[in-house]
Design a protein around this motif. Structure first.
Motif, PDB file in Angstrom:
ATOM      1  N   ALA A 137      33.597  31.756  62.502  1.00 30.66           N
ATOM      2  CA  ALA A 137      32.165  31.442  62.502  1.00 30.66           C
ATOM      3  C   ALA A 137      31.777  30.730  61.203  1.00 30.66           C
ATOM      4  O   ALA A 137      31.004  29.767  61.205  1.00 30.66           O
ATOM      5  N   ALA A 138      32.345  31.245  60.084  1.00 27.88           N
ATOM      6  CA  ALA A 138      32.058  30.623  58.790  1.00 27.88           C
ATOM      7  C   ALA A 138      32.595  29.196  58.751  1.00 27.88           C
ATOM      8  O   ALA A 138      31.956  28.284  58.218  1.00 27.88           O
ATOM      9  N   GLU A 139      33.785  29.037  59.343  1.00 29.01           N
ATOM     10  CA  GLU A 139      34.389  27.696  59.381  1.00 29.01           C
ATOM     11  C   GLU A 139      33.543  26.754  60.232  1.00 29.01           C
ATOM     12  O   GLU A 139      33.315  25.600  59.864  1.00 29.01           O
ATOM     13  N   ARG A 140      33.080  27.286  61.367  1.00 26.55           N
ATOM     14  CA  ARG A 140      32.214  26.468  62.225  1.00 26.55           C
ATOM     15  C   ARG A 140      30.932  26.095  61.498  1.00 26.55           C
ATOM     16  O   ARG A 140      30.446  24.963  61.583  1.00 26.55           O
ATOM     17  N   GLU A 141      30.383  27.073  60.772  1.00 28.41           N
ATOM     18  CA  GLU A 141      29.149  26.817  60.028  1.00 28.41           C
ATOM     19  C   GLU A 141      29.386  25.771  58.936  1.00 28.41           C
ATOM     20  O   GLU A 141      28.554  24.886  58.711  1.00 28.41           O
ATOM     21  N   ALA A 142      30.555  25.903  58.279  1.00 26.46           N
ATOM     22  CA  ALA A 142      30.890  24.934  57.225  1.00 26.46           C
ATOM     23  C   ALA A 142      31.037  23.532  57.817  1.00 26.46           C
ATOM     24  O   ALA A 142      30.573  22.544  57.239  1.00 26.46           O
ATOM     25  N   ARG A 143      31.712  23.489  58.991  1.00 21.92           N
ATOM     26  CA  ARG A 143      31.868  22.189  59.658  1.00 21.92           C
ATOM     27  C   ARG A 143      30.510  21.637  60.075  1.00 21.92           C
ATOM     28  O   ARG A 143      30.253  20.436  59.998  1.00 21.92           O
ATOM     29  N   LYS A 144      29.643  22.565  60.501  1.00 18.22           N
ATOM     30  CA  LYS A 144      28.306  22.154  60.922  1.00 18.22           C
ATOM     31  C   LYS A 144      27.522  21.592  59.729  1.00 18.22           C
ATOM     32  O   LYS A 144      26.858  20.557  59.833  1.00 18.22           O
ATOM     33  N   VAL A 145      27.630  22.297  58.596  1.00 16.27           N
ATOM     34  CA  VAL A 145      26.940  21.839  57.380  1.00 16.27           C
ATOM     35  C   VAL A 145      27.498  20.482  56.941  1.00 16.27           C
ATOM     36  O   VAL A 145      26.750  19.573  56.567  1.00 16.27           O
ATOM     37  N   GLU A 146      28.829  20.374  57.011  1.00 20.20           N
ATOM     38  CA  GLU A 146      29.469  19.119  56.621  1.00 20.20           C
ATOM     39  C   GLU A 146      29.039  17.984  57.552  1.00 20.20           C
ATOM     40  O   GLU A 146      28.721  16.877  57.109  1.00 20.20           O
ATOM     41  N   ALA A 147      29.029  18.294  58.856  1.00 19.86           N
ATOM     42  CA  ALA A 147      28.616  17.279  59.831  1.00 19.86           C
ATOM     43  C   ALA A 147      27.157  16.889  59.616  1.00 19.86           C
ATOM     44  O   ALA A 147      26.791  15.711  59.704  1.00 19.86           O
ATOM     45  N   ALA A 148      26.324  17.901  59.315  1.00 20.92           N
ATOM     46  CA  ALA A 148      24.904  17.617  59.063  1.00 20.92           C
ATOM     47  C   ALA A 148      24.748  16.733  57.831  1.00 20.92           C
ATOM     48  O   ALA A 148      23.926  15.815  57.809  1.00 20.92           O
ATOM     49  N   ALA A 149      25.565  17.016  56.805  1.00 22.49           N
ATOM     50  CA  ALA A 149      25.504  16.211  55.578  1.00 22.49           C
ATOM     51  C   ALA A 149      25.933  14.771  55.861  1.00 22.49           C
ATOM     52  O   ALA A 149      25.333  13.816  55.360  1.00 22.49           O
ATOM     53  N   ILE A 150      26.984  14.640  56.682  1.00 22.55           N
ATOM     54  CA  ILE A 150      27.472  13.296  57.032  1.00 22.55           C
ATOM     55  C   ILE A 150      26.381  12.519  57.769  1.00 22.55           C
ATOM     56  O   ILE A 150      26.075  11.371  57.449  1.00 22.55           O
ATOM     57  N   LYS A 151      25.777  13.178  58.752  1.00 21.41           N
ATOM     58  CA  LYS A 151      24.758  12.485  59.547  1.00 21.41           C
ATOM     59  C   LYS A 151      23.484  12.247  58.742  1.00 21.41           C
ATOM     60  O   LYS A 151      22.815  11.219  58.910  1.00 21.41           O
ATOM     61  N   GLU A 152      23.150  13.184  57.865  1.00 23.09           N
ATOM     62  CA  GLU A 152      21.976  12.991  57.005  1.00 23.09           C
ATOM     63  C   GLU A 152      22.189  11.788  56.095  1.00 23.09           C
ATOM     64  O   GLU A 152      21.267  10.989  55.857  1.00 23.09           O
ATOM     65  N   LYS A 153      23.420  11.648  55.598  1.00 25.81           N
ATOM     66  CA  LYS A 153      23.749  10.507  54.742  1.00 25.81           C
ATOM     67  C   LYS A 153      23.628   9.202  55.525  1.00 25.81           C
ATOM     68  O   LYS A 153      23.109   8.202  55.025  1.00 25.81           O
ATOM     69  N   ILE A 154      24.111   9.227  56.767  1.00 27.36           N
ATOM     70  CA  ILE A 154      24.014   8.037  57.631  1.00 27.36           C
ATOM     71  C   ILE A 154      22.549   7.676  57.853  1.00 27.36           C
ATOM     72  O   ILE A 154      22.141   6.518  57.735  1.00 27.36           O
ATOM     73  N   VAL A 155      21.750   8.698  58.177  1.00 23.45           N
ATOM     74  CA  VAL A 155      20.324   8.476  58.456  1.00 23.45           C
ATOM     75  C   VAL A 155      19.600   7.972  57.207  1.00 23.45           C
ATOM     76  O   VAL A 155      18.793   7.037  57.280  1.00 23.45           O
ATOM     77  N   ALA A 156      19.904   8.597  56.061  1.00 28.18           N
ATOM     78  CA  ALA A 156      19.238   8.198  54.810  1.00 28.18           C
ATOM     79  C   ALA A 156      19.535   6.738  54.483  1.00 28.18           C
ATOM     80  O   ALA A 156      18.645   5.987  54.066  1.00 28.18           O
ATOM     81  N   GLU A 157      20.780   6.334  54.676  1.00 30.47           N
ATOM     82  CA  GLU A 157      21.124   4.932  54.392  1.00 30.47           C
ATOM     83  C   GLU A 157      20.413   4.001  55.366  1.00 30.47           C
ATOM     84  O   GLU A 157      19.915   2.938  54.978  1.00 30.47           O
ATOM     85  N   ALA A 158      20.366   4.409  56.633  1.00 33.66           N
ATOM     86  CA  ALA A 158      19.669   3.580  57.633  1.00 33.66           C
ATOM     87  C   ALA A 158      18.194   3.431  57.264  1.00 33.66           C
ATOM     88  O   ALA A 158      17.622   2.342  57.367  1.00 33.66           O
TER      89      ALA A 158
END
Length: 435
Positions: A137-158
């Protein structure tokens, strides 16, 4: 080998241990019936018609082995923490029923005993299961946080590119960001949707600005093309002109107009510029060729101009502007009739002539001013006014002295003295006027 040891073996190995020697746990009767040997007696498990006793026995051993493998696999999954405890208990119950009614050859007692040890194993490894699930669950949450950070970075640049005017580069970058988005892991639907809306909105805003820009640009390009077409047509009409000086000036003006008209569509600009350049080069090539031919006559013309300038300078010093002006005009008429001369050298000669012309004009202006009756009348009026003022101040001084007003008399005499100075200057100016 005890049951715990059997649970630690691989699936096939566990089955082999539980089976042991088939001859010990099974036999085949003369009629082909296969029996499993148990502590409570032999039990018929079936037959395999058309097969040898060995093949028949092997067939039922295989059945036992399959169940034994399931027991071993269940233990292994529990030990690894991969199985939900409730599911494990349910699996034990199913296997218990299978073993009870199993038509297979092997150590059924040992197999059953091994199975009954599994509930304790479930309890023993329940903590490991919970820990593993928590880690997952922690790993999934970490992946989720990482994925959110990746997508947030994409959105911020856009979002940072919404107001960009680097149309080509930004369009390419937004396409790259879209590919990055597709590769990024999915998030919770609500979060993913919110981020996608921001990303999509940024792309749409930029794309709308880009389309509006290029729509406007297309209109501008058409206007620029029309303006440059007119410039080119005029240039083409001047290509064969022999009016070198004026046409050269006009070509310079057309070039200035070209630059001021702005940048148009590249293909159109290039085609129009090539036409303009051909016309311009054609004219200046002909002009330069003609100038080469004229170089000899230009030297001769320079000598003529220099000779005339000497005559201009002979007018100095000027005492009477009228004959000087007439002579100047006669010389200027000759000077202007001389053909083409080197521009820089002619300019130097023109400067000398201009100084002489300025001097004649100044003398003429002075003459006109001095012979102006209105100006002369005004000068007379000033002289008369000053004379009258002096006379009045003298009378005031005499009167004041007679009355014993010394200070007042002094002021009057000082005023009269000042006006005598002014009168002298006015009379001098009056003498300059011609009668």
């Amino acid at each position: 080998m005890n049951s715990q040891e059997s649970l630690n073996l691989s699936n096939t190995g566990a089955a082999a241990v539980l089976i042991g020697d088939p001859a010990k746990f099974g036999r085949v009767a003369e009629d082909g019936t296969v029996y499993v040997i148990t502590p409570t007696g032999d039990r018929a498990v079936g037959s395999y018609p058309g097969k040898s006793p060995e093949e028949a026995l092997a067939y039922f051993v295989k059945k036992f082995e399959m169940v034994a493998s399931e027991v071993a696999l269940l233990a292994a999954r529990i030990r690894s923490g991969a199985m939900v405890p409730s599911d494990a208990h349910e699996a034990v119950n199913k296997l218990r029923n299978q073993i009870k009614d199993l038509n297979g050859v092997g150590d059924l007692e040992n197999l059953s005993s091994s199975l009954e040890k599994i509930p304790a194993l479930i309890s023993e490894h329940e903590g490991a299961y919970i820990a593993k699930k928590a880690a997952q669950a922690a790993e999934r949450e970490a992946r989720k946080v990482e994925a959110a950070a990746i997508k947030e970075k994409i959105v911020a640049e856009a979002e940072s590119l919404v107001d960009s005017v680097a149309w080509k580069v930004t369009t390419a970058r937004l396409k790259e960001l879209l590919e990055d988005w597709k590769k990024a892991p999915r998030l919770d639907k609500k979060v993913d949707t919110a981020l996608w809306k921001r990303f999509s909105s940024s792309r749409n805003k930029f794309d709308k600005r880009r389309r509006v820009h290029f729509a406007n640009l297309d209109g501008e390009h058409k206007s620029i093309a029309v303006a440059k077409e007119l410039i080119v047509k005029e240039a083409e009409s001047l290509a064969n002109s022999k009016d070198w000086l004026n046409t050269a000036k006009r070509f310079k003006s057309l070039m200035d107009q070209w630059k001021a008209s702005g940048r148009g569509k590249k293909s159109s600009d290039t085609a129009l510029w090539n036409r303009f350049k051909i016309a311009q080069d054609s004219f200046f090539t002909a002009k330069n060729s003609d100038m080469e031919k004229r170089k000899g006559s230009m030297v001769e013309n320079l000598s003529k101009r220099e000779a005339l300038v000497a005559e201009f300078e002979a007018l100095l010093p000027i005492t009477d502007f009228k004959p000087a002006k007439k002579k100047f005009n006669d010389l200027m008429d000759k000077y202007q009739r001389i053909g083409m001369t080197d521009r820089k050298k002619k300019s130097a000669l023109d400067s000398k002539i201009k100084k002489i012309e300025d001097e004649i004009n100044e003398l003429e202006r002075n003459f006109q001013r001095k012979s102006d009756p209105t100006a002369k009348a005004q000068a007379n009026k000033v002289v008369q006014g000053l004379a009258e003022a002096i006379e009045n101040y003298e009378k005031q001084a005499v009167k004041a002295e007679a009355a014993g007003q010394t200070a007042k008399a002094m002021v009057a005499r000082e005023a009269a003295a000042a006006r005598r100075v002014w009168l002298e200057q006015a009379q001098k100016g009056l003498t300059e006027f011609t009668s």
